[in-house]
Enzyme design. Structure first.
Site, mmCIF file in Angstrom:
data_model
loop_
_atom_site.group_PDB
_atom_site.id
_atom_site.type_symbol
_atom_site.label_atom_id
_atom_site.label_comp_id
_atom_site.label_asym_id
_atom_site.label_seq_id
_atom_site.Cartn_x
_atom_site.Cartn_y
_atom_site.Cartn_z
ATOM 1 C CE LYS A 71 -3.076 -3.533 -4.342
ATOM 2 N NZ LYS A 71 -3.830 -2.971 -5.480
ATOM 3 C CG ASP A 108 -6.951 -0.821 -5.590
ATOM 4 O OD1 ASP A 108 -6.218 0.190 -5.595
ATOM 5 O OD2 ASP A 108 -6.537 -1.961 -5.318
#
Length: 290
Positions: A71, A108
């Site tokens: 990420k 997220d």
């Protein structure tokens, strides 16, 4: 889709990737909406990630999710990114623009908030302090979500206080930093407790967290979903507290990417949850994503 239109392809990149539930999640939505497309898992080594992302346009792939451990590097690779991804310091959703450039998002925080809102529609972010266990990448996403929701105080509990100090300085929110040994006292007057650590994750040594001072109405949630009910959630539920597992965060974080790649706004339903849940290995593997 017209008969001449090409099927859309999206992917998820990780190392390893076999544990990912994302193909099951997106495959369900593709079938549900009758979309001629596919969503494939791609095992990409960390040293190959930038090359893999840059290959998306030439391969005709509309975009990709990226999971552990990619990420942070994904954010550094894309041509542009949304403000949330920049604040968190990581991207988990990449879209190929018409000109071939790569746009990164971090969904997220969105997934966390939507899971909480769906699980507890009456939850009021401004009602009181929130306790967050951990100060890693997942904690950054959760804290951004909490800050944006208007939480008045985030009590950040972490074993390494310097890491918590870095997170608090980077995000500039209403943080109170708490050492791990004093964490149980931070529960006083809390309205929400969030575990972002590997505490209780399958394959990890289980370490108890004293919930004696946990107010009876405090919601306890965990971003871990293997096992679905972690020891922390089980202990909180035994006390009578409302609890929320981490699977919904995974489901909701997938919605923005699917909408961009396939042009349909998907929904998280009980039927979808049951279908994805059936894909969890038995016994559950030592894996989590988001």
């Amino acid at each position: 889709m017209s008969p001449d239109a090409k099927p859309r392809i999206a992917a998820v990149m990780g190392w390893p990737i076999g544990h990912s539930l994302s193909p099951r999640l997106h495959g369900y939505w593709l079938r549900q909406h009758g979309i001629a497309g596919s969503y494939v898992p791609l095992a990409v080594r960390p040293e190959d990630l930038q090359k893999a992302l840059r290959s998306l346009p030439s391969l005709g792939i509309a975009g990709t999710n990226v999971t552990i451990p990619h990420k942070e590097l994904a954010l550094a690779t894309v041509d542009d990114a949304d403000a949330v991804a920049k604040r968190i310091g990581a991207a988990n959703t990449i879209t190929v623009r018409p000109d071939g450039s790569l746009y990164g998002q971090n969904t997220d925080a969105f997934g966390f908030t939507e899971n909480l809102n769906q699980g507890f529609p009456g939850w009021d972010a401004k009602a009181g302090p929130v306790v967050v266990l951990g100060a890693g990448g997942a904690a950054r996403a959760v804290c951004v979500a909490l800050i944006d929701a208007g939480v008045p105080e985030i009590r950040l509990v972490n074993r390494t206080l310097s890491r918590a100090e870095t997170l608090a300085a980077d995000l500039n929110g209403p943080f109170s930093l708490v050492s791990w040994d004093k964490g149980p006292k931070a529960l006083d007057g809390s309205t929400l407790m969030v575990n972002t650590t590997a505490l209780g994750m399958a394959g990890h040594e289980t370490a108890a967290f004293d919930l004696t001072r946990l107010p009876p109405e405090t919601i306890v949630t965990d971003i871990v979903y293997t096992p679905l009910i972690t020891p922390l959630l089980a202990a909180a539920r035994h006390k009578g507290n409302p609890v929320l597992d981490g699977l919904g965060m995974l489901l909701h974080q997938g919605r923005p990417g699917f909408a961009k790649w396939f042009g349909v706004e998907p929904e998280v339903t009980p039927e979808l949850r049951d279908f994805v849940l059936a894909g969890l290995p038995q016994p559950a593997e030592d894996k989590a994503e988001g």
